[in-house]
Design an enzyme around this catalytic site. Sequence first.
Site, PDB file in Angstrom:
ATOM      1  N   CYS A 228       0.868  -1.189   0.000  1.00 25.44           N
ATOM      2  CA  CYS A 228       0.000   0.000   0.000  1.00 25.44           C
ATOM      3  C   CYS A 228       0.902   1.235   0.000  1.00 25.44           C
ATOM      4  O   CYS A 228       2.084   1.137  -0.333  1.00 25.44           O
ATOM      5  CB  CYS A 228      -0.983  -0.022   1.168  1.00 25.44           C
ATOM      6  SG  CYS A 228      -0.225   0.055   2.802  1.00 25.44           S
TER       7      CYS A 228
ATOM      8  N   ASN B 151       2.220   1.530   4.365  1.00 25.10           N
ATOM      9  CA  ASN B 151       2.528   0.262   5.059  1.00 25.10           C
ATOM     10  C   ASN B 151       2.220   0.357   6.556  1.00 25.10           C
ATOM     11  O   ASN B 151       2.884  -0.235   7.388  1.00 25.10           O
ATOM     12  CB  ASN B 151       3.988  -0.167   4.829  1.00 25.10           C
ATOM     13  CG  ASN B 151       4.295  -1.611   5.243  1.00 25.10           C
ATOM     14  OD1 ASN B 151       5.417  -1.911   5.639  1.00 25.10           O
ATOM     15  ND2 ASN B 151       3.336  -2.492   5.165  1.00 25.10           N
TER      16      ASN B 151
ATOM     17  N   CYS C 164      -1.516   0.777   7.365  1.00 27.59           N
ATOM     18  CA  CYS C 164      -2.951   0.444   7.509  1.00 27.59           C
ATOM     19  C   CYS C 164      -3.331  -0.786   6.683  1.00 27.59           C
ATOM     20  O   CYS C 164      -3.568  -1.865   7.227  1.00 27.59           O
ATOM     21  CB  CYS C 164      -3.836   1.617   7.088  1.00 27.59           C
ATOM     22  SG  CYS C 164      -3.641   3.101   8.101  1.00 27.59           S
ATOM     23  N   ARG C 165      -3.393  -0.626   5.356  1.00 34.61           N
ATOM     24  CA  ARG C 165      -3.977  -1.698   4.541  1.00 34.61           C
ATOM     25  C   ARG C 165      -3.051  -2.892   4.344  1.00 34.61           C
ATOM     26  O   ARG C 165      -3.471  -4.041   4.542  1.00 34.61           O
ATOM     27  CB  ARG C 165      -4.401  -1.140   3.170  1.00 34.61           C
ATOM     28  CG  ARG C 165      -5.571  -0.191   3.255  1.00 34.61           C
ATOM     29  CD  ARG C 165      -5.730   0.616   1.988  1.00 34.61           C
ATOM     30  NE  ARG C 165      -4.590   1.501   1.796  1.00 34.61           N
ATOM     31  CZ  ARG C 165      -4.357   2.209   0.700  1.00 34.61           C
ATOM     32  NH1 ARG C 165      -5.180   2.105  -0.334  1.00 34.61           N
ATOM     33  NH2 ARG C 165      -3.319   3.009   0.622  1.00 34.61           N
ATOM     34  N   SER C 166      -1.792  -2.643   3.925  1.00 32.05           N
ATOM     35  CA  SER C 166      -0.945  -3.819   3.643  1.00 32.05           C
ATOM     36  C   SER C 166      -0.544  -4.590   4.909  1.00 32.05           C
ATOM     37  O   SER C 166      -0.448  -5.819   4.849  1.00 32.05           O
ATOM     38  CB  SER C 166       0.269  -3.457   2.773  1.00 32.05           C
ATOM     39  OG  SER C 166       1.110  -2.519   3.388  1.00 32.05           O
TER      40      SER C 166
ATOM     41  N   ASP D 138      -8.333   3.645   1.152  1.00 33.05           N
ATOM     42  CA  ASP D 138      -7.419   4.083   2.203  1.00 33.05           C
ATOM     43  C   ASP D 138      -8.237   4.575   3.411  1.00 33.05           C
ATOM     44  O   ASP D 138      -8.988   5.539   3.284  1.00 33.05           O
ATOM     45  CB  ASP D 138      -6.564   5.221   1.629  1.00 33.05           C
ATOM     46  CG  ASP D 138      -5.491   5.674   2.574  1.00 33.05           C
ATOM     47  OD1 ASP D 138      -5.486   5.210   3.735  1.00 33.05           O
ATOM     48  OD2 ASP D 138      -4.657   6.493   2.157  1.00 33.05           O
TER      49      ASP D 138
HETATM   50  P1  4NP Z   1      -1.868   2.813   4.093  1.00 33.42           P
HETATM   51  O1  4NP Z   1      -2.571   4.155   4.642  1.00 33.42           O
HETATM   52  O2  4NP Z   1      -1.331   3.164   2.724  1.00 33.42           O
HETATM   53  O3  4NP Z   1      -3.003   1.854   4.046  1.00 33.42           O
HETATM   54  O4  4NP Z   1      -0.788   2.462   5.094  1.00 33.42           O
HETATM   55  C1  4NP Z   1      -1.918   5.394   4.752  1.00 33.42           C
HETATM   56  C2  4NP Z   1      -1.119   5.646   5.837  1.00 33.42           C
HETATM   57  C3  4NP Z   1      -0.508   6.877   5.958  1.00 33.42           C
HETATM   58  C4  4NP Z   1      -0.706   7.844   5.006  1.00 33.42           C
HETATM   59  C5  4NP Z   1      -1.504   7.582   3.902  1.00 33.42           C
HETATM   60  C6  4NP Z   1      -2.101   6.346   3.770  1.00 33.42           C
HETATM   61  N1  4NP Z   1      -0.102   9.105   5.133  1.00 33.42           N
HETATM   62  O5  4NP Z   1      -0.463  10.034   4.388  1.00 33.42           O
HETATM   63  O6  4NP Z   1       0.757   9.291   6.028  1.00 33.42           O
END
Ligand code: 4NP
Length: 164
Positions: A15, A18, A20-22, A131
Amino acid sequence: MNPPAKESVSVLMVCLGNICRSPTAEGVFRAGVQAAGLSSHIRVDSAGTSNWHVGEPPDGRSIRAAAQRRYDLSRQRARQVTTRDFEEFDYILAMDSMNLRELQMRCPEAMQHKLGLMLSYGDTGKSEVPDPYDGGHDGFELVLDLLESACDDLLMRIRKDLAL
Ligand code: 4NP
């Protein structure tokens, strides 16, 4: 003579951050692999296209939502996708189309066939894991719902391919 059948595969969930989703995909898929007794045949890891959260544990909201369904994400630490990942992993699965585009831009031509969208597996009616980072609790539950379906299907297909 036929070449020996491949006995193990590796899966990298990707993702943006790294956190939340992955990590959720890694935790859900690993739980399925363990429940099936296939940990020595299927390796699972996760990474982000960005380096924004390198070294951090998953977001507390992801950890808590996953823990309610008995997935432990707490020991994971964020890392960024590396060039070596394209060599090492058999399946490199992006959570959304932006992640996939990033991977396509960095991946050597010969490895492009390893790239895909996580929700090309499962029967969720969606193509992307949204997201949840800037939203509320429901977003984290949706991530889990989508990934449970996709991970079930992915495991079933890998088992079929490896005859496990
Ligand atoms: P992820 O979610 O891609 O599922 O880990 C996010 C985590 C942090 C951010 C964006 C998406 N960020 O903007 O810091």
